[in-house]
Design a protein around this motif. Structure first.
Motif, PDB file in Angstrom:
ATOM      1  N   LYS A  35       0.838  -1.202   0.000  1.00  0.00           N
ATOM      2  CA  LYS A  35       0.000   0.000   0.000  1.00  0.00           C
ATOM      3  C   LYS A  35       0.873   1.252   0.000  1.00  0.00           C
ATOM      4  O   LYS A  35       1.968   1.283   0.554  1.00  0.00           O
ATOM      5  N   SER A  36       0.363   2.297  -0.632  1.00  0.00           N
ATOM      6  CA  SER A  36       1.029   3.600  -0.663  1.00  0.00           C
ATOM      7  C   SER A  36      -0.022   4.687  -0.511  1.00  0.00           C
ATOM      8  O   SER A  36      -1.055   4.668  -1.176  1.00  0.00           O
ATOM      9  N   ARG A  37       0.243   5.619   0.377  1.00  0.00           N
ATOM     10  CA  ARG A  37      -0.635   6.763   0.621  1.00  0.00           C
ATOM     11  C   ARG A  37      -1.926   6.389   1.356  1.00  0.00           C
ATOM     12  O   ARG A  37      -2.228   6.921   2.406  1.00  0.00           O
ATOM     13  N   PRO A  44       1.540   1.011  -8.536  1.00  0.00           N
ATOM     14  CA  PRO A  44       2.957   1.317  -8.355  1.00  0.00           C
ATOM     15  C   PRO A  44       3.134   2.456  -7.360  1.00  0.00           C
ATOM     16  O   PRO A  44       2.566   3.534  -7.531  1.00  0.00           O
ATOM     17  N   GLY A  45       3.902   2.232  -6.305  1.00  0.00           N
ATOM     18  CA  GLY A  45       4.070   3.240  -5.266  1.00  0.00           C
ATOM     19  C   GLY A  45       5.289   2.965  -4.415  1.00  0.00           C
ATOM     20  O   GLY A  45       5.993   1.971  -4.596  1.00  0.00           O
ATOM     21  N   ASP A  92      -1.638  13.030 -10.762  1.00  0.00           N
ATOM     22  CA  ASP A  92      -1.898  13.708  -9.496  1.00  0.00           C
ATOM     23  C   ASP A  92      -0.612  13.664  -8.685  1.00  0.00           C
ATOM     24  O   ASP A  92      -0.427  12.822  -7.800  1.00  0.00           O
ATOM     25  N   ALA A  93       0.292  14.583  -8.974  1.00  0.00           N
ATOM     26  CA  ALA A  93       1.645  14.526  -8.418  1.00  0.00           C
ATOM     27  C   ALA A  93       1.654  14.509  -6.897  1.00  0.00           C
ATOM     28  O   ALA A  93       2.453  13.799  -6.274  1.00  0.00           O
ATOM     29  N   GLU A  94       0.783  15.272  -6.291  1.00  0.00           N
ATOM     30  CA  GLU A  94       0.770  15.364  -4.832  1.00  0.00           C
ATOM     31  C   GLU A  94       0.514  14.001  -4.189  1.00  0.00           C
ATOM     32  O   GLU A  94       1.059  13.701  -3.125  1.00  0.00           O
ATOM     33  N   ASN A  95      -0.288  13.173  -4.834  1.00  0.00           N
ATOM     34  CA  ASN A  95      -0.669  11.889  -4.251  1.00  0.00           C
ATOM     35  C   ASN A  95      -0.085  10.670  -4.957  1.00  0.00           C
ATOM     36  O   ASN A  95      -0.213   9.555  -4.448  1.00  0.00           O
ATOM     37  N   ARG A  96       0.547  10.871  -6.133  1.00  0.00           N
ATOM     38  CA  ARG A  96       1.028   9.713  -6.888  1.00  0.00           C
ATOM     39  C   ARG A  96       2.461   9.875  -7.397  1.00  0.00           C
ATOM     40  O   ARG A  96       2.919   9.057  -8.189  1.00  0.00           O
ATOM     41  N   PHE A  98       5.076   9.054  -6.190  1.00  0.00           N
ATOM     42  CA  PHE A  98       5.920   7.937  -5.774  1.00  0.00           C
ATOM     43  C   PHE A  98       5.890   6.751  -6.734  1.00  0.00           C
ATOM     44  O   PHE A  98       6.604   5.775  -6.519  1.00  0.00           O
ATOM     45  N   TYR A  99       5.067   6.804  -7.781  1.00  0.00           N
ATOM     46  CA  TYR A  99       5.087   5.688  -8.733  1.00  0.00           C
ATOM     47  C   TYR A  99       6.462   5.577  -9.391  1.00  0.00           C
ATOM     48  O   TYR A  99       6.870   4.486  -9.830  1.00  0.00           O
ATOM     49  N   THR A 100       7.186   6.710  -9.465  1.00  0.00           N
ATOM     50  CA  THR A 100       8.536   6.669 -10.038  1.00  0.00           C
ATOM     51  C   THR A 100       9.472   5.813  -9.187  1.00  0.00           C
ATOM     52  O   THR A 100      10.379   5.166  -9.712  1.00  0.00           O
ATOM     53  N   MET A 101       9.262   5.799  -7.874  1.00  0.00           N
ATOM     54  CA  MET A 101      10.074   4.935  -7.004  1.00  0.00           C
ATOM     55  C   MET A 101       9.869   3.470  -7.365  1.00  0.00           C
ATOM     56  O   MET A 101      10.822   2.682  -7.382  1.00  0.00           O
TER      57      MET A 101
END
Length: 283
Positions: A35-37, A44-45, A92-96, A98-101
């Motif tokens: 889970k992420s966020r 992906p997170g 939605d950069a503020e909430n997503r 981290f998909y780049t991680m």
């Protein structure tokens, strides 16, 4: 070594549904490793990214297959080579952001599979998934600070986070076709230049986060420039069948749904029994 192995085992334990109070209603995976966020998001997170990296370290140090198997399970849980990426709302950069991680962890996984000489179905799955997402990035991604109105705090960290995109595009050049390689190189250079040039104009560029991000990811771009012909193996064609995308549902959600069904059924049975007793009494 002990700390790294402990973290890898922790990933296994926190996703183990038999270790929670919900095990009486459901024994599936908890989702805590992916889970992420929010508890509902298992795309992906950073949660899955950190778990996968810990598991890869655990396998490298111990050669225990359970760690690599779990890493591959999390990859299948979070991404699919043919899924509809828009459902994750990654812009939605503020909430997503981290998909780049996750994509960076996916690239690390592919390197490790090559290192241990496992060019198998999961290698093909991860390779196809990485390219699926990078193609989407090439069409949709932009520098975060070019749209500051979408950010709660448009600080120097966002410019440094763009360096992750540079590394992802660089990593994709190891796996893609010749035609796509040109595009991905251009995108990698664009995000590298933007990140460095934007940060260089900011008085807060020497704060901890931007420095750590650039030290962690900025250095690799030079290697790709110097090794433009580098390639990693392409997965054989017989491994290119991936099935249909699935949706992961965490243990808690399943258990609560079953609890509601049981409570409803219990209430119905209680009402029926009460009605029968009342009928017997009145009769």
């Amino acid at each position: 070594r002990d700390a790294a192995l402990g973290l890898a085992q922790w990933v296994l334990d926190m996703d183990d549904g038999t270790k929670t109070i919900f095990r009486w209603l459901c024994r599936s995976y908890t989702g805590l490793a992916s889970k992420s966020r929010t508890p509902e998001y298992h795309g992906p997170g950073r949660g899955a990214a950190n778990s996968i990296l810990a598991l890869l370290d655990g396998h490298r140090l111990s050669q225990e297959r359970k760690f690599l198997d779990k890493a591959e399970q999390l990859i299948r849980r979070c991404v699919h080579p043919e899924e509809r990426i828009e459902k994750h709302q990654l812009l939605d950069a503020e909430n997503r952001w981290f998909y780049t991680m996750f994509l960076q962890a996916l690239a690390r996984y592919l390197h490790y599979k090559v290192e241990i000489e496992e060019i198998d179905h999961m290698y093909a799955y991860a390779q196809a998934s990485l390219l699926h997402y990078v193609r989407w990035m090439a069409e949709h991604e932009y520098p975060y600070l070019s749209k500051p109105e979408l950010l709660e705090y448009p600080t120097e960290t966002w410019a440094a986070q763009d360096m992750r995109k540079c590394e992802i595009f660089d990593q994709a050049t190891l796996h893609c076709s010749e035609n796509e390689r040109v595009l991905f190189r251009e995108k990698a250079q664009f995000f590298f230049d933007y990140s460095v040039e934007t940060l260089s104009k900011m008085p807060t560029r020497t704060l901890c986060r931007p420095v750590v991000l650039l030290l962690s990811y900025g250095f690799s771009h030079h290697w790709f420039l110097q090794n433009s012909e580098a390639r990693l193996p392409q997965a054989p064609q017989e491994f290119q069948r991936f099935g249909r995308p699935t949706v992961f549902v965490p243990q808690r959600q399943i258990a609560l749904r079953r609890a509601k069904i049981l409570l409803t059924a219990g209430a119905v049975l209680f009402a029926a029994a009460a009605a029968w007793l009342l009928y017997q009494y009145l009769g």
